[in-house]
Design a protein around this motif. Structure first.
Motif, short mmCIF file in Angstrom:
data_model
loop_
_atom_site.label_atom_id
_atom_site.label_comp_id
_atom_site.label_asym_id
_atom_site.label_seq_id
_atom_site.Cartn_x
_atom_site.Cartn_y
_atom_site.Cartn_z
N TRP A 116 4.90 9.92 -7.11
CA TRP A 116 5.92 10.38 -7.73
C TRP A 116 5.29 10.31 -9.38
O TRP A 116 5.83 11.73 -10.11
CB TRP A 116 7.13 9.25 -7.81
CG TRP A 116 8.24 9.34 -8.62
CD1 TRP A 116 9.08 10.37 -8.68
CD2 TRP A 116 8.80 8.27 -9.75
NE1 TRP A 116 10.04 10.39 -9.22
CE2 TRP A 116 9.95 9.01 -9.97
CE3 TRP A 116 8.46 7.20 -10.03
CZ2 TRP A 116 10.70 8.45 -10.74
CZ3 TRP A 116 9.17 6.67 -11.20
CH2 TRP A 116 10.22 7.15 -11.66
N LEU A 117 4.52 9.50 -9.83
CA LEU A 117 4.02 9.72 -11.11
C LEU A 117 3.05 10.65 -11.48
O LEU A 117 3.16 11.20 -12.63
CB LEU A 117 3.46 8.05 -11.55
CG LEU A 117 4.33 7.08 -11.90
CD1 LEU A 117 3.55 5.62 -11.91
CD2 LEU A 117 5.09 7.25 -13.14
N ASN A 118 2.48 11.28 -10.48
CA ASN A 118 1.36 12.17 -10.78
C ASN A 118 2.16 13.54 -11.13
O ASN A 118 1.35 14.40 -11.80
CB ASN A 118 0.84 12.47 -9.37
CG ASN A 118 -0.79 11.74 -9.58
OD1 ASN A 118 -1.22 11.57 -10.59
ND2 ASN A 118 -1.29 11.57 -8.56
N GLN A 119 3.44 13.71 -10.97
CA GLN A 119 3.91 14.86 -11.07
C GLN A 119 4.25 14.95 -13.00
O GLN A 119 3.90 15.88 -13.50
CB GLN A 119 5.46 15.06 -10.72
CG GLN A 119 5.26 15.13 -9.10
CD GLN A 119 6.92 15.04 -8.68
OE1 GLN A 119 7.98 14.88 -9.24
NE2 GLN A 119 6.64 15.28 -7.29
N SER A 120 4.49 13.65 -13.53
CA SER A 120 4.59 13.57 -14.84
C SER A 120 3.20 13.68 -15.66
O SER A 120 3.05 14.20 -16.71
CB SER A 120 5.28 12.49 -15.30
OG SER A 120 6.39 12.28 -14.43
N VAL A 121 2.19 12.92 -14.83
CA VAL A 121 0.88 13.02 -15.31
C VAL A 121 0.09 14.36 -15.27
O VAL A 121 -0.39 14.48 -16.31
CB VAL A 121 0.13 11.90 -14.51
CG1 VAL A 121 -1.37 12.08 -14.82
CG2 VAL A 121 0.59 10.53 -14.81
N ALA A 122 0.57 15.10 -14.41
CA ALA A 122 -0.08 16.47 -14.39
C ALA A 122 0.42 17.32 -15.59
O ALA A 122 -0.32 18.13 -16.08
CB ALA A 122 0.46 17.11 -13.10
N ARG A 138 -5.39 13.45 -12.57
CA ARG A 138 -4.68 13.00 -11.70
C ARG A 138 -4.63 11.36 -11.61
O ARG A 138 -5.62 11.12 -11.80
CB ARG A 138 -4.23 13.64 -10.58
CG ARG A 138 -4.17 15.21 -10.45
CD ARG A 138 -2.69 15.43 -10.85
NE ARG A 138 -2.47 17.12 -10.97
CZ ARG A 138 -2.69 17.74 -11.91
NH1 ARG A 138 -3.23 17.15 -13.03
NH2 ARG A 138 -2.64 18.88 -11.80
N LEU A 139 -3.59 10.65 -11.48
CA LEU A 139 -3.80 9.28 -10.96
C LEU A 139 -4.37 9.28 -9.59
O LEU A 139 -4.01 9.79 -8.79
CB LEU A 139 -2.43 8.57 -11.15
CG LEU A 139 -1.77 8.44 -12.33
CD1 LEU A 139 -0.49 7.91 -12.32
CD2 LEU A 139 -2.44 7.60 -13.36
N LEU A 167 0.92 -1.13 0.16
CA LEU A 167 0.04 -0.01 0.11
C LEU A 167 1.06 1.20 -0.05
O LEU A 167 0.41 2.23 -0.84
CB LEU A 167 -0.86 -0.13 1.17
CG LEU A 167 -2.32 0.69 1.30
CD1 LEU A 167 -3.08 -0.14 0.18
CD2 LEU A 167 -3.03 0.32 2.61
N ILE A 168 2.01 1.15 0.53
CA ILE A 168 2.82 2.43 1.01
C ILE A 168 3.58 2.61 -0.36
O ILE A 168 3.73 3.58 -0.72
CB ILE A 168 3.78 2.28 2.28
CG1 ILE A 168 2.89 2.24 3.40
CG2 ILE A 168 4.70 3.38 2.26
CD1 ILE A 168 3.71 1.94 4.82
N LEU A 169 4.19 1.54 -0.75
CA LEU A 169 4.94 1.47 -2.21
C LEU A 169 4.22 2.08 -3.25
O LEU A 169 4.50 2.86 -3.85
CB LEU A 169 5.58 0.23 -2.52
CG LEU A 169 6.57 -0.55 -1.61
CD1 LEU A 169 7.08 -1.89 -2.00
CD2 LEU A 169 7.86 0.20 -1.66
N SER A 170 2.87 1.59 -3.38
CA SER A 170 1.97 1.88 -4.64
C SER A 170 1.44 3.27 -4.33
O SER A 170 1.60 4.21 -5.27
CB SER A 170 0.87 1.09 -4.80
OG SER A 170 0.09 1.00 -3.66
N GLY A 171 1.47 3.89 -3.08
CA GLY A 171 1.00 5.22 -2.80
C GLY A 171 2.16 5.99 -3.25
O GLY A 171 1.93 7.13 -3.71
#
Lengths: 216, 301
Positions: free
Chosen positions: B248-254, B265-266, B239-243
């Motif tokens: 981290w990915l949301n910066q690129s997705v944004a 946003r993811l 749960l922590i790893l996927s969070g």
């Protein structure tokens, strides 16, 4: 109370440890079983304690044939017996008190009642002041007394003691025997396997001699 | 509070399991991390699929079907049809594009020279429809219904695109299940192996307990709690790893979404799925421990 009928124990490889043993022990008796090393003393106690099964014959305790107990029933049967081992078989990573609590937990007795009973058993064998110690810090005699406390804490009516005084000096051996005798005077049936003839002579109880797998 | 003997033993077993986990912090941490990574792979794939699904749902707002009416249909009839369809189920939005508006649009797109050479407007009236769902089946059925109208000539729809996206999502779901199953088995195996080593390390204790009357159930219980606890903590690690991965990915997705004028946003795992992940971790740990204890104790007989 304890009845062995034509009991034979043969180990894989064909070695016969007990051959057609017949035996009757009354309720409340204290009996010595003696013989040379390898005569079958320990095997006899293991069969009565259902640690091993006879190759043939029947073992009855209070008229119940325990020689063919199903595997799942064996632990419940063992709860009715107190076992004292030559090598103590203590849990060395637990405290003295925890070792005595274990048989009570097996009987689903927990909490204050378990602690009270464990302390009473330690009191009986003179280890009340060592309850927090680890067994490894106890002397050989104290470890054997701890083993007795663990055997009696569940209040079994039958106690099987395999060489309880082996490797102990005279003073410790008499301490142990006095405890066992006191338990017997309280009505418990006690079977003691020993090769110590002086000890047997001193207590003057019935003595069964095993030689080459047969009782004499 | 006085607990029943049975409850008390469960509580004791849980405490024992926790103490065994704490007794070897480094080994426990590695096992939990390995379980966490194993669980985070299908969890990550699930997150990808669910976010793609969400993204495709938001895209459906822009998924349009263009219904071209027959050339002989007059404006009044076309407007009447538009009004009739506006309240049809399955249609979110409907926009009427008259042949005049369509011509103007075409002229603005740079085809002015070509169009001036024509004697009359060749374009038909059209209806631009946004369906309520982007699912290909829904688009196909809506297209079928519209084609039955006598005024309708042809329909240009996003059915093929929607079909491809749905197939991709279905593939992703299948892949998640497959990966989840394989990694679930590996999780059970990891727990089983840890428990087996523990049982061998405690062989003396087990044999002594058996000699004085311990049942297999009594011996088994702390190991089962250990497996469940380790699996639960592995689930928490996943749960922590996927969070962290989502953060981290949301910066690129944004950044990517902003180029399309979107604020997409993811999304993180929601509470029910998070609880399900923890429960799965605990149950798989329990299953691995159960199998391991059953087989290893049989070896001791």
């Amino acid at each position: 109370m304890i009845e062995l009928i034509d009991v034979t124990k043969r180990y894989p490889g064909g070695h016969v440890t007990l051959a057609n043993v017949n035996l009757h022990i009354q309720l409340g008796e204290m009996v010595f079983i003696t013989g040379r090393s390898g005569a079958g003393k320990s095997t006899l106690l293991k069969l009565i304690g259902s640690i091993e099964k006879p190759t043939s014959g029947h073992i009855k305790i209070s008229d119940k044939d325990i020689s063919r107990l199903p595997r799942t029933a064996v632990p419940y049967f063992r709860l009715n017996i107190g076992m004292i081992f030559q090598d103590h078989k203590l849990l060395y990573d637990r405290s003295v008190l925890d070792n005595v609590l274990l048989p009570l937990h097996l009987r689903e007795i927990h909490g204050a009642e378990a602690t009270r009973r464990a302390r009473a058993a330690l009191e009986k064998v003179g280890l009340a002041d060592r309850e927090r110690s680890r067994p490894i810090t106890l002397s050989g005699g104290e470890q054997q007394r701890l083993c007795i406390a663990r055997a009696i804490v569940g209040r079994p009516r039958l106690i099987l003691a395999d060489e309880p005084t082996a490797n102990l000096d005279d003073d410790y051996a008499h301490e142990i025997m006095n405890i066992l005798q006191a338990l017997n005077e309280g009505g418990d049936t006690i079977l003691i396997a020993t090769h110590d003839q002086d000890l047997i002579a001193r207590y003057g109880k019935r003595c069964l001699v095993l030689a080459d797998g047969a009782l004499s | 509070m006085i607990l029943g003997a049975h409850t008390q033993h469960h509580l004791d077993s849980l405490v024992t399991a926790w103490q065994r986990l704490r007794a070897q912090p480094l080994a426990s941490a590695f096992s939990i991390l390995v379980i966490g990574i194993a669980l985070s792979l299908p969890t990550g794939l699930y997150l990808l699929i669910s976010n793609l699904d969400r993204a495709s749902s938001s895209l459906s707002e822009h998924t349009e079907m263009t219904v071209f009416l027959k050339p002989k249909i007059e404006t009044a009839a076309a407007l009447g049809l538009a009004e009739a369809l506006r309240n049809e189920p399955g249609i979110r939005k409907l926009r009427f594009v008259s042949r005049e508006d369509a011509l103007l649009e075409l002229q603005r797109s740079g085809l002015d020279d070509v169009l001036t050479s024509l004697s009359s407007n060749p374009l038909p009236h059209a209806l631009v429809i946004e369906p309520t769902q982007v699912h290909p089946e829904h688009i196909r059925r809506l297209g079928q219904q519209l084609r039955q109208r006598p005024e309708v000539d042809t329909i240009a729809s996003a059915e093929a695109w929607a079909h491809r996206l749905a197939a991709l999502l279905d593939f992703g779901v299948g892949l998640t299940w497959m990966l989840g199953t394989v990694l679930a088995l590996s999780l059970a195996a990891i727990t089983g192996n840890t428990i087996r080593l523990q049982i061998y390390a405690r062989r003396d204790e087990i044999e002594i307990s058996r000699l004085i009357g311990a049942t297999d159930r009594f011996i088994r219980r702390p190991f089962l709690y250990f497996g469940a606890l380790q699996g639960l903590l592995g689930g928490l690690a996943a749960l922590i790893l996927s969070g962290l991965a989502i953060l981290w990915l949301n910066q690129s997705v944004a950044e990517l979404a902003s180029t399309y004028g979107s604020s997409f946003r993811l999304a993180h795992l929601d509470a029910p799925i998070s609880l399900l992940l923890l429960a799965c971790g605990a149950l798989l740990g329990l299953a691995g421990a159960w199998l391991s204890v059953a087989y290893t104790l049989r070896d001791f007989d």
